[in-house]
Design an enzyme around this catalytic site. Structure first.
Site, PDB file in Angstrom:
ATOM      1  N   SER A   1     -60.720   1.065 -83.146  1.00  0.00           N
ATOM      2  CA  SER A   1     -60.913  -0.380 -83.535  1.00  0.00           C
ATOM      3  C   SER A   1     -60.689  -1.284 -82.581  1.00  0.00           C
ATOM      4  CB  SER A   1     -59.797  -0.712 -84.686  1.00  0.00           C
ATOM      5  OG  SER A   1     -60.183  -0.001 -85.786  1.00  0.00           O
TER       6      SER A   1
ATOM      7  N   LYS B   1     -55.092 -10.543 -83.768  1.00  0.00           N
ATOM      8  CA  LYS B   1     -55.651  -9.827 -85.038  1.00  0.00           C
ATOM      9  C   LYS B   1     -54.927 -10.005 -85.911  1.00  0.00           C
ATOM     10  CE  LYS B   1     -57.648  -5.255 -86.330  1.00  0.00           C
ATOM     11  NZ  LYS B   1     -57.792  -4.021 -86.048  1.00  0.00           N
TER      12      LYS B   1
ATOM     13  N   SER C   1     -62.226  -2.230 -86.212  1.00  0.00           N
ATOM     14  CA  SER C   1     -61.979  -3.111 -87.266  1.00  0.00           C
ATOM     15  C   SER C   1     -61.686  -4.590 -86.500  1.00  0.00           C
ATOM     16  CB  SER C   1     -60.894  -2.802 -88.174  1.00  0.00           C
ATOM     17  OG  SER C   1     -59.732  -2.386 -87.457  1.00  0.00           O
TER      18      SER C   1
END
Lengths: 441, 94, 441
Positions: C167, C68, C143
């Site tokens: 997330s 990420k 996210s």
């Protein structure tokens, strides 16, 4: 018009690495922005390392020396504001580590640790982060300081205590003070940017005068923060915006609570040492102050005084020793202790003159030659035999000269002195001879 | 209306986020909606203490041993948006 | 990916071969899915070649891993999906990345996310929208949407994400893959750009529990660079599991059926946790206050996108205003508001108390039950652009946020409809993963 003064003193703690990262702390010697890492420059993703244990230990010693009650645990808080020298946009500052201390009749409200920001030059905008993250201790007093003289005395004693503890830094710029001064019944003025203890006296004198003048002239003024100009010795008004910050203090979730070990060893502090030595060695207050002005010097005195005449020793310390150290602007060094001991002993036994003593000391400081070796080399060692005995002998052997001297004949005295000098081959000290003769006759 | 125009101006100043007239209007509305959406929490009567530390409860303390991170500090200087003689050049204040 | 891992370890499959399989998938479908913000094929190929020749194989030997874009990988941009860090190159590796490299994992690129993790569907990225590989019209969740999509689409074997309020678990549920958020303090956050310091944890995506266990065991552990890390003792086994009544409020009926069907054989007792009612406001208010604090570091001076020339305030304000998206701005403004002097008592302090209340109530339940069960998300993935209004999006987090509030361990297991969330006590990561293994069949 009563003056009310409070001080907030920031002092850098003596550590090799920063408070929350391992960057070196030698910022005065390092290349610009050399002592930096992602933590102290707040790069995305960086986090504070475990807190520096030495910084905490050193802070506890200072709190103890100031007679504070020491808390068992502290937490770090974030103090938020934007400024180029503050990479995170917040400063990590702890809750009080020590409270309710006292020094020179002033209550210490609290003592805590915090991160030093970097250095930002307002004129050029140049910013250096080498200093950013260095551990600081902040000492906050109650507004109980009565005037600039009292402040001076307070700070001098504080400086002496810190020198004794050896846990804080002493280079220029390692101490910064914010002062609060008000005339009773009138608004409080804060003065920032005082970068030395000496500057505090100047700033307070100026502020006190300035405020008293405004009051006498009936000019109203409000609470504000002013900036101290070290060069001019004056304070100027800062822009209003900077005086009304809401720092939104919040506990820092990245730093778990820090356990504080209350029990710490600190050396005997200046004040109790002065008082004790005054009594123990029958010193004058002044002499005690001089001798304890440096811990190492006081220690040396006590080591030697054990087997030396304290009074004479004090004379030596406050006399030639202090003179030679001051002249060179240096501190007392432990290596001098054996040499001073030798000098004191031989002075006492009249084996060297006072003049020679000074020369020997200078050599010990500058050249590093041991006192004994230098004295032998330079042939400064006096008569083996007791000069007292010699003088008595001379008196016995020259009754007529003694009679003449008693009658007031100057010539006779000189004759006696000459005889003694001949016997000692000129090594004896004239003054000593004179004194002893006068005593005996 | 919890957050009025003046309050919005103040918090945007404090957080250094400059807003256009339109943004100010939209965001003021948004923020008030959100706060009202969450306002039930204000009615709670809670006697619990405030908990801050979810992981380790007591900090470890680290030894005072410096490190030299020359490569990292070089990259840090390179990343400065404005630089002179290794200094970060921020806007002047005088 | 168990098969792939074993083949690599046995030498049946070479790292470069595994990589090429992934690259082929990327070439076929990345154009439709947009999982990556930046891909580094050349670097990955070079690394794979080196690994091909390596004799001693690390535990992640030859596995392709996506990261990420809020986790620092040296040599790869770290944008946090924000214009503020569009071209930012971190000068260091996150602790988890150091471990991955040491064990011979191949990092292929940085995945898309909501800007600074502010969002639940990955549509709040400044650069691109990632599409759900199971249905390209739907959001992948957020996210960490890019990482979930990359794993589901076969672009990598494993992926790292971060989870502050769901997330990782939300995109795992929406993309129908496995997503694990370990206990708070299990994995070092050094190198993870904060969203909310007391809630964030790095976690793992994989197509099977095996992969999660493999990567988790390598990246977990205490780290001197993240002071909150701690290894907690596993709790005793109670041989009881519970299903939480509140978790089914407003839940899609099909998802409820799927969940109840899956756990049928576990004899879960139905319990109630009333304080969950205020979990959502508690979570978001905590997020706003911590987010506002951590975002203070972005001033356009030290790194990242710069502001317009002007005085200090203008430069810093323009850097922030021009480079932060709307949701990021909202959260910063809200955080600043609720922690400011006049409002903190009403909002911020209340939130902290609510957190304690929720945490202790859940912990009480977990003293009686090994696991708490329920759906991960109350709905399936929505269409891209459907949830534009902030509070609509916030409401979707209702089932995942309580876990972060209490620092617990949780995994999302893909079901026919929705996902099953299994929650365990803080410190029970290994126990939970073992249990999840059992549920996998």
């Amino acid at each position: 018009m009563k003056t009310i003064i409070g001080l907030e003193i920031h002092v850098q703690l003596r550590t090799e690495s920063k408070l929350f990262c391992n960057c070196k702390t030698n910022y005065l010697k390092a290349q610009t922005n050399e002592n930096t890492c992602v933590v102290c420059t707040a790069h995305p993703g960086s986090k504070p390392y475990f807190i520096n244990e030495k910084a905490i230990k050193n802070a506890v010693k200072i709190a103890a020396a100031l007679n504070c009650e020491i808390n068992e645990e502290i937490i770090m808080q974030r103090k938020h504001y934007f400024y180029p020298d503050l990479p995170n946009g917040f400063q990590r500052t702890s809750k009080p580590l020590g409270v309710n201390g006292t020094l020179e009749g002033v209550t210490i409200r609290e003592v805590h640790v915090e991160e030093d920001p970097g250095r930002y030059d307002l004129k050029t905008g140049k910013t250096d982060y080498n200093r950013c993250g260095i551990p600081l201790i902040e000492i906050v007093t109650e507004p109980e300081i009565k005037d600039s003289e009292h402040a001076k005395k307070f700070l001098e004693e504080l400086q002496l205590i810190l020198a004794y503890l050896e846990v804080s830094r002493e280079e220029p710029g390692s101490s910064r003070v914010d002062a609060n001064l008000s005339i009773e019944g009138h608004p409080r003025i804060e003065v920032k940017n005082i970068n030395s203890f000496k500057g505090v006296y100047t700033a307070l004198e100026y502020e006190e005068r300035r405020q008293k003048k405004l009051i006498q002239e009936n000019t109203p003024y409000g609470q504000e923060t002013r900036h101290f100009d070290e060069e001019k010795g004056t304070t100027t008004s800062m822009r209003k915006k900077e005086t009304l910050e809401d720092y939104r203090y919040s506990p820092d979730p990245d730093v778990p609570p820090i356990a504080i070990e209350k029990n710490t060893e600190i050396p005997e502090l200046p004040k109790p040492k002065r008082e004790r030595m005054e009594k123990q060695y029958a010193l004058t207050k002044e002499d005690a102050e001089t001798i304890t002005s440096e811990k190492k010097m006081a220690d040396a005195f006590e080591k030697i005084a054990g087997h030396s005449n304290a009074k004479e020793l004090a004379k030596l310390f406050k006399g030639i020793l202090k003179k030679q150290l001051n002249y060179r602007g240096i501190k007392y060094q432990e290596k001098l202790t054996p040499e001073i001991e030798w000098i004191a002993k031989n002075l006492e036994q009249n084996k060297i003159t006072e003049k020679s003593a000074e020369a020997i000391l200078i050599e010990a400081i500058d050249g590093g030659k041991s006192a004994e070796n230098y004295a032998k080399e330079q042939n400064l060692l006096g008569v083996e035999t007791n000069i007292q005995g010699l003088i008595e002998k001379t008196i016995k052997e020259n009754p007529k000269a003694v009679e003449d001297y008693k009658k007031g004949e100057e010539k006779a005295l000189n004759y006696l002195i000459g005889k003694i000098m001949k016997e000692t081959k000129g090594k004896a000290d004239k003054k000593t001879i004179l004194k002893t003769l006068e005593e005996k006759i | 209306m919890e957050i009025d125009k003046q309050t919005m101006k103040r918090i945007s100043e404090t957080s250094r986020i400059k807003l256009s007239e339109k943004e100010e209007e939209t965001l003021t509305k948004d923020l008030n909606n959100i706060l009202s959406f969450f306002s039930e929490i204000k009615k709670l009567e809670l006697d619990k203490g405030e908990e801050y530390y979810i992981g380790r409860k007591k900090s470890k303390q680290r030894k005072d041993e410096p490190e030299n991170r020359k490569e990292e500090s070089e990259e840090i200087v390179k990343a400065f948006n404005s630089e002179e003689d290794r200094y970060l050049l921020a806007p002047k204040s005088l | 990916m168990k098969e792939t891992h074993e083949k690599l370890q046995k030498g049946i499959l070479k790292p470069s071969e595994n990589l090429e399989l992934k690259i082929k998938k990327i070439e076929e479908n990345e154009g439709k899915i947009h999982a990556f913000i930046n891909i580094y094929l050349e670097e990955a190929r070079k690394r794979a070649e080196e690994l091909d020749k390596k004799e001693k194989k690390g535990k992640l030997y030859g596995l392709v891993i996506a990261v990420k874009d809020n986790i620092a990988v040296k040599g790869m941009k770290m944008t946090c999906a924000s214009k503020m860090l569009e071209n930012y190159l971190p000068p260091y590796n996150a602790s988890v990345i150091e471990k991955i490299i040491e064990e011979d994992g191949i990092i292929i690129g940085k995945t898309n996310m909501d800007e600074f993790a502010c969002g639940s569907d990955t549509t709040h990225s400044a650069f691109q929208t990632t599409r759900n590989p199971t249905d390209l019209n739907k959001v992948p969740g957020g996210s960490s949407g890019g990482s979930a999509a990359a794993v589901k689409a076969g672009f990598c074997d494993l992926a790292l994400g971060s989870d502050t309020g769901g997330s990782i678990r939300c995109p795992a549920s929406f993309c129908k893959t496995f997503g694990f958020k370990p206990s708070y303090g299990s994995i070092s956050r050094y190198g993870l750009a904060d969203m909310a310091m007391s809630l964030d944890q790095i976690g793992v995506f994989s197509e099977d529990v095996y992969g999660i266990q493999l990567l988790f065991n390598i990246i977990k552990g205490d780290d001197a660079r993240d002071a909150v890390t701690t290894t907690q003792k596993q709790s005793t086994t109670k041989n009881k599991v519970a299903i939480v009544k509140e978790f089914f409020e407003n839940c899609d009926k099909k998802i409820e059926e799927s969940v109840r069907e899956k756990i049928k054989k576990l004899n879960a007792e139905e319990i109630s946790i009333p304080s969950l009612k205020y979990a959502l406001p508690t979570y978001y208010l905590l997020v706003y206050s911590e987010f506002a604090s951590t975002m203070q570091k972005y001033d356009g001076l030290k790194y990242g996108s710069k502001g317009k020339p002007g005085d200090l305030t203008e430069t810093v304000s323009s850097a922030r205003s021009e480079n932060f998206g709307l949701e990021v701005k909202r959260r910063i403004l809200l955080g600043t508001y609720i922690t400011s002097k006049d409002y903190r008592e009403a909002w911020y302090v209340t939130t902290l108390k609510a957190r304690s209340a929720i945490k202790s109530e859940i912990e009480e339940k977990l003293k009686e039950y090994d696991y708490l069960l329920g759906p991960t998300m109350p709905m399936e993935a929505w269409n891209i652009g459907e949830k534009g209004e902030p509070t609509q999006m916030y409401a979707a987090d209702i089932l995942t946020v309580p876990i972060n509030i209490a620092g617990l361990s949780a995994i999302s297991i893909p079901l026919k409809n929705g996902g099953l969330q299994v929650i365990a006590s803080q410190g029970d990561d290994d126990k939970l993963l073992k249990f999840a293994e059992g549920l996998e069949k």
